[in-house]
Structures are given as structure tokens and as C-alpha cells.
Motif scaffolding. Structure first.
Motif, PDB file in Angstrom:
ATOM      1  N   SER A 123       9.025   2.237   6.040  1.00 35.66           N
ATOM      2  CA  SER A 123       8.679   2.031   7.441  1.00 35.66           C
ATOM      3  C   SER A 123       8.058   3.295   8.045  1.00 35.66           C
ATOM      4  O   SER A 123       7.027   3.232   8.724  1.00 35.66           O
ATOM      5  CB  SER A 123       9.929   1.627   8.219  1.00 35.66           C
ATOM      6  N   MET A 124       8.667   4.434   7.766  1.00 36.84           N
ATOM      7  CA  MET A 124       8.156   5.702   8.306  1.00 36.84           C
ATOM      8  C   MET A 124       6.796   6.055   7.704  1.00 36.84           C
ATOM      9  O   MET A 124       5.901   6.540   8.399  1.00 36.84           O
ATOM     10  CB  MET A 124       9.160   6.824   8.075  1.00 36.84           C
ATOM     11  N   ASP A 125       6.615   5.804   6.408  1.00 36.62           N
ATOM     12  CA  ASP A 125       5.333   6.090   5.765  1.00 36.62           C
ATOM     13  C   ASP A 125       4.228   5.169   6.273  1.00 36.62           C
ATOM     14  O   ASP A 125       3.077   5.584   6.386  1.00 36.62           O
ATOM     15  CB  ASP A 125       5.455   5.985   4.246  1.00 36.62           C
ATOM     16  N   ALA A 126       4.552   3.921   6.571  1.00 37.00           N
ATOM     17  CA  ALA A 126       3.566   2.993   7.130  1.00 37.00           C
ATOM     18  C   ALA A 126       3.058   3.520   8.470  1.00 37.00           C
ATOM     19  O   ALA A 126       1.857   3.467   8.755  1.00 37.00           O
ATOM     20  CB  ALA A 126       4.159   1.604   7.284  1.00 37.00           C
ATOM     21  N   LYS A 127       3.980   4.036   9.264  1.00 36.11           N
ATOM     22  CA  LYS A 127       3.597   4.597  10.563  1.00 36.11           C
ATOM     23  C   LYS A 127       2.768   5.862  10.378  1.00 36.11           C
ATOM     24  O   LYS A 127       1.737   6.054  11.034  1.00 36.11           O
ATOM     25  CB  LYS A 127       4.868   4.895  11.376  1.00 36.11           C
ATOM     26  N   THR A 145       9.470  -2.475  11.086  1.00 37.97           N
ATOM     27  CA  THR A 145      10.868  -2.046  11.068  1.00 37.97           C
ATOM     28  C   THR A 145      11.403  -2.063   9.638  1.00 37.97           C
ATOM     29  O   THR A 145      10.887  -2.793   8.783  1.00 37.97           O
ATOM     30  CB  THR A 145      11.742  -2.971  11.933  1.00 37.97           C
ATOM     31  N   PRO A 146      12.448  -1.282   9.368  1.00 41.04           N
ATOM     32  CA  PRO A 146      13.072  -1.336   8.046  1.00 41.04           C
ATOM     33  C   PRO A 146      13.565  -2.737   7.677  1.00 41.04           C
ATOM     34  O   PRO A 146      13.469  -3.148   6.520  1.00 41.04           O
ATOM     35  CB  PRO A 146      14.238  -0.348   8.161  1.00 41.04           C
ATOM     36  N   ALA A 147      14.044  -3.492   8.661  1.00 44.10           N
ATOM     37  CA  ALA A 147      14.495  -4.865   8.393  1.00 44.10           C
ATOM     38  C   ALA A 147      13.319  -5.750   7.970  1.00 44.10           C
ATOM     39  O   ALA A 147      13.454  -6.591   7.071  1.00 44.10           O
ATOM     40  CB  ALA A 147      15.175  -5.447   9.624  1.00 44.10           C
ATOM     41  N   LYS A 206       0.837  -1.210   0.000  1.00 42.26           N
ATOM     42  CA  LYS A 206       0.000   0.000   0.000  1.00 42.26           C
ATOM     43  C   LYS A 206       0.867   1.253   0.000  1.00 42.26           C
ATOM     44  O   LYS A 206       0.582   2.209  -0.717  1.00 42.26           O
ATOM     45  CB  LYS A 206      -0.931   0.013   1.212  1.00 42.26           C
ATOM     46  N   VAL A 207       1.923   1.247   0.790  1.00 45.86           N
ATOM     47  CA  VAL A 207       2.828   2.398   0.824  1.00 45.86           C
ATOM     48  C   VAL A 207       3.510   2.572  -0.531  1.00 45.86           C
ATOM     49  O   VAL A 207       3.594   3.680  -1.067  1.00 45.86           O
ATOM     50  CB  VAL A 207       3.875   2.250   1.947  1.00 45.86           C
ATOM     51  N   MET A 208       3.974   1.466  -1.107  1.00 44.73           N
ATOM     52  CA  MET A 208       4.686   1.553  -2.386  1.00 44.73           C
ATOM     53  C   MET A 208       3.768   1.960  -3.536  1.00 44.73           C
ATOM     54  O   MET A 208       4.223   2.566  -4.506  1.00 44.73           O
ATOM     55  CB  MET A 208       5.391   0.241  -2.689  1.00 44.73           C
ATOM     56  N   LEU A 209       2.493   1.639  -3.443  1.00 43.53           N
ATOM     57  CA  LEU A 209       1.556   2.093  -4.466  1.00 43.53           C
ATOM     58  C   LEU A 209       1.334   3.597  -4.377  1.00 43.53           C
ATOM     59  O   LEU A 209       1.058   4.250  -5.376  1.00 43.53           O
ATOM     60  CB  LEU A 209       0.222   1.345  -4.345  1.00 43.53           C
ATOM     61  N   ASN A 210       1.471   4.162  -3.168  1.00 43.45           N
ATOM     62  CA  ASN A 210       1.303   5.605  -2.980  1.00 43.45           C
ATOM     63  C   ASN A 210       2.548   6.388  -3.359  1.00 43.45           C
ATOM     64  O   ASN A 210       2.444   7.504  -3.870  1.00 43.45           O
ATOM     65  CB  ASN A 210       0.937   5.925  -1.529  1.00 43.45           C
ATOM     66  N   TYR A 211       3.715   5.842  -3.053  1.00 43.30           N
ATOM     67  CA  TYR A 211       4.980   6.535  -3.282  1.00 43.30           C
ATOM     68  C   TYR A 211       5.912   5.600  -4.027  1.00 43.30           C
ATOM     69  O   TYR A 211       6.184   4.498  -3.573  1.00 43.30           O
ATOM     70  CB  TYR A 211       5.610   6.955  -1.952  1.00 43.30           C
ATOM     71  N   ASP A 212       6.448   6.051  -5.118  1.00 37.80           N
ATOM     72  CA  ASP A 212       7.144   5.171  -6.051  1.00 37.80           C
ATOM     73  C   ASP A 212       8.467   4.621  -5.527  1.00 37.80           C
ATOM     74  O   ASP A 212       8.535   3.506  -5.059  1.00 37.80           O
ATOM     75  CB  ASP A 212       7.347   5.896  -7.372  1.00 37.80           C
ATOM     76  N   CYS A 213       9.538   5.348  -5.585  1.00 44.36           N
ATOM     77  CA  CYS A 213      10.880   4.836  -5.286  1.00 44.36           C
ATOM     78  C   CYS A 213      11.267   5.225  -3.863  1.00 44.36           C
ATOM     79  O   CYS A 213      11.386   6.411  -3.554  1.00 44.36           O
ATOM     80  CB  CYS A 213      11.862   5.413  -6.307  1.00 44.36           C
ATOM     81  N   GLN A 214      11.482   4.222  -2.997  1.00 43.43           N
ATOM     82  CA  GLN A 214      11.751   4.489  -1.584  1.00 43.43           C
ATOM     83  C   GLN A 214      12.763   3.511  -0.998  1.00 43.43           C
ATOM     84  O   GLN A 214      12.938   2.420  -1.518  1.00 43.43           O
ATOM     85  CB  GLN A 214      10.465   4.335  -0.765  1.00 43.43           C
ATOM     86  N   THR A 215      13.347   3.898   0.120  1.00 44.34           N
ATOM     87  CA  THR A 215      14.198   2.996   0.894  1.00 44.34           C
ATOM     88  C   THR A 215      13.324   2.254   1.902  1.00 44.34           C
ATOM     89  O   THR A 215      12.178   2.640   2.147  1.00 44.34           O
ATOM     90  CB  THR A 215      15.290   3.773   1.652  1.00 44.34           C
TER      91      THR A 215
END
Length: 87
Positions: free
Chosen positions: A30-34, A42-44, A16-25
Motif C-alpha cells: 500500500s505504501m509503495d503504491a502511494k 488500503t492494506p485491506a 506492478k508493486v510486487m514486480l518491483n519488490y519481491d516479498c512484502q506485507t
């Protein structure tokens, strides 16, 4: 919108986060999910969710000059999204 009450999985939230924002770390996912869904991951854990999707060709990844890996959804994912083949 809190997703805690639904039975969303880590994979559901990451996608869901990746569908909203394209290229991310993984950190930014993790921060966008929160921020967007009040969902703690967690990022891991994000990286763990993305590894099988990379192997299937649904997510692309690349390292930048600072050693951070950036992830994005591929056209294969977007083409198969409606067909339900992305599981």
C-alpha cells in the motif's frame, strides 16, 4: 508517474508493486503504491486483491512471528505473465 489518469485497477497497481519488490506485507505494498504511483489503496484492499491470486497459485503467502502476512509472486505467475493467463 501518476496512474490516476489511466484506468489502472487495484490489481494492476498491486502487481506492478510486487514486480518491483519481491516479498512484502499488504501495508508495505500500500505504501509503495502511494510512493511509486501516487495511487491510494488500503492494506485491506491489497489483501482482497491478493486472495484470488493466492487461490490460483500466482502469489504465495506466509505469516511471520509477529502475525504479519508476507506475500510474493510465485514462479507460476512469472511463467504465465507473458501468456496473459494471470487474470
Amino acid at each position: 508517474m501518476s496512474i490516476k489518469d489511466t484506468k489502472a485497477t487495484n490489481k494492476d497497481i498491486v502487481l506492478k508493486v510486487m514486480l518491483n519488490y519481491d516479498c512484502q506485507t499488504s501495508t508495505s505494498i500500500s505504501m509503495d503504491a502511494k510512493r511509486l504511483f501516487q495511487y491510494e489503496i488500503t492494506p485491506a484492499s491489497v489483501s482482497g486483491v491478493l486472495r484470488p491470486l493466492i487461490q490460483k497459485g500466482f502469489v504465495g503467502s506466509s505469516r511471520d512471528g509477529f502475525g504479519k502476512t508476507h506475500y510474493w509472486l510465485t514462479n507460476d505467475f512469472r511463467a504465465n505473465l507473458e501468456g496473459g493467463d494471470c487474470k
